[in-house]
Design an enzyme around this catalytic site. Structure first.
Site, mmCIF file in Angstrom:
data_model
loop_
_atom_site.group_PDB
_atom_site.id
_atom_site.type_symbol
_atom_site.label_atom_id
_atom_site.label_comp_id
_atom_site.label_asym_id
_atom_site.label_seq_id
_atom_site.Cartn_x
_atom_site.Cartn_y
_atom_site.Cartn_z
ATOM 1 N N ASN A 107 -5.163 11.458 1.086
ATOM 2 C CA ASN A 107 -5.902 10.551 1.966
ATOM 3 C C ASN A 107 -5.391 9.139 1.749
ATOM 4 O O ASN A 107 -4.992 8.781 0.634
ATOM 5 C CB ASN A 107 -7.395 10.595 1.631
ATOM 6 N N HIS A 109 -6.722 5.201 2.064
ATOM 7 C CA HIS A 109 -7.976 4.447 2.140
ATOM 8 C C HIS A 109 -7.655 2.956 2.074
ATOM 9 O O HIS A 109 -6.859 2.533 1.225
ATOM 10 C CB HIS A 109 -8.900 4.849 0.987
ATOM 11 N N SER A 136 -4.810 2.389 -0.781
ATOM 12 C CA SER A 136 -4.553 3.419 -1.784
ATOM 13 C C SER A 136 -4.291 4.754 -1.116
ATOM 14 O O SER A 136 -4.930 5.086 -0.112
ATOM 15 C CB SER A 136 -5.779 3.601 -2.696
ATOM 16 N N ASP A 145 -13.454 9.436 -1.403
ATOM 17 C CA ASP A 145 -12.542 8.355 -1.777
ATOM 18 C C ASP A 145 -12.321 8.293 -3.287
ATOM 19 O O ASP A 145 -12.199 7.219 -3.881
ATOM 20 C CB ASP A 145 -13.043 7.003 -1.244
#
Ligand code: GAR
Length: 196
Positions: A107, A109, A136, A145
């Site tokens: 992911n 973020h 990040s 997250d």
């Protein structure tokens, strides 16, 4: 080649930098761009780049995340994805879904995690008076997250910044960081990188 499915909800600028990066000697190729939103601008861009697309609308499931994910997973499995990249995918995923792709789902973020999980990250960095902000890329775990960091890029916060100008500066770095991390990740390298 490792096959990469990319999940989006919106404009898909990160998705397109990932798609564009996967050529030549890159160890991965895009196999699917999947959205929970049929209007996501990224779908047309992906199709124009020759990547298969699919939509699984979350709304008919009325908040039943497990029922939504039971459909969401199908095109990912059908496409034979080895790696799943979340790129502006704005649905929270359940533990069951995340566990299914543990160790192969990334992911991006828009904050320097562990700071500012969740939404409105740029406004929160400004409100806190931070002088440095950034983005990040991390491996996805069951906690939102969270999960092992694979890379971060830093940007300065300038005196006249608004959430919009700061977001734009961070997004430019996202477009450098995410392809960099994916290339190394697909080659089996999980050493975190720090840019900026
Ligand atoms: C990016 O800034 C990404 O980091 C963020 O949404 C934007 C998507 O832009 N993701 C999140 O906030 C995840 N909670 P894009 O569709 O142009 O890549």
């Amino acid at each position: 080649h490792k096959q990469v499915a990319i999940l989006i909800s919106g404009g898909g600028s990160n998705m397109m930098t990932l798609v564009d990066s996967m050529t030549g000697d890159h160890p991965a190729r895009p196999c699917l761009v999947l959205s929970n939103n049929a209007d996501a601008g990224g779908l047309k861009k992906a199709a124009a780049a020759g990547v298969a697309t699919a939509v699984v609308d979350h709304r008919p499931f009325k908040g039943d995340r497990q029922a939504f994910e039971a459909e969401l997973v199908k095109p990912i499995l059908d496409a034979g994805a080895d790696i799943v990249c979340l790129a502006g995918f704005m649905r929270v995923l359940t533990v069951d879904f995340v566990t299914q792709f543990q160790g192969r789902m990334l992911n991006i973020h828009p904050s320097l995690l562990p700071k500012y999980t969740g939404l409105h990250t740029h406004a929160r960095a400004l409100a806190a008076g931070d002088s440095t902000h950034g983005c990040s890329v991390h491996e996805v775990t069951a906690v939102l997250d969270d999960g092992p960091l694979l890379g971060q890029a830093r940007v300065p916060v300038l005196p006249d910044d608004t959430p919009e100008t700061l977001a734009e500066r961070v997004l430019t770095q996202e477009h450098i960081l995410y392809p960099d991390v994916l290339r190394r990740y697909a080659a089996g390298d999980r050493t975190p990188v720090l840019l900026g």
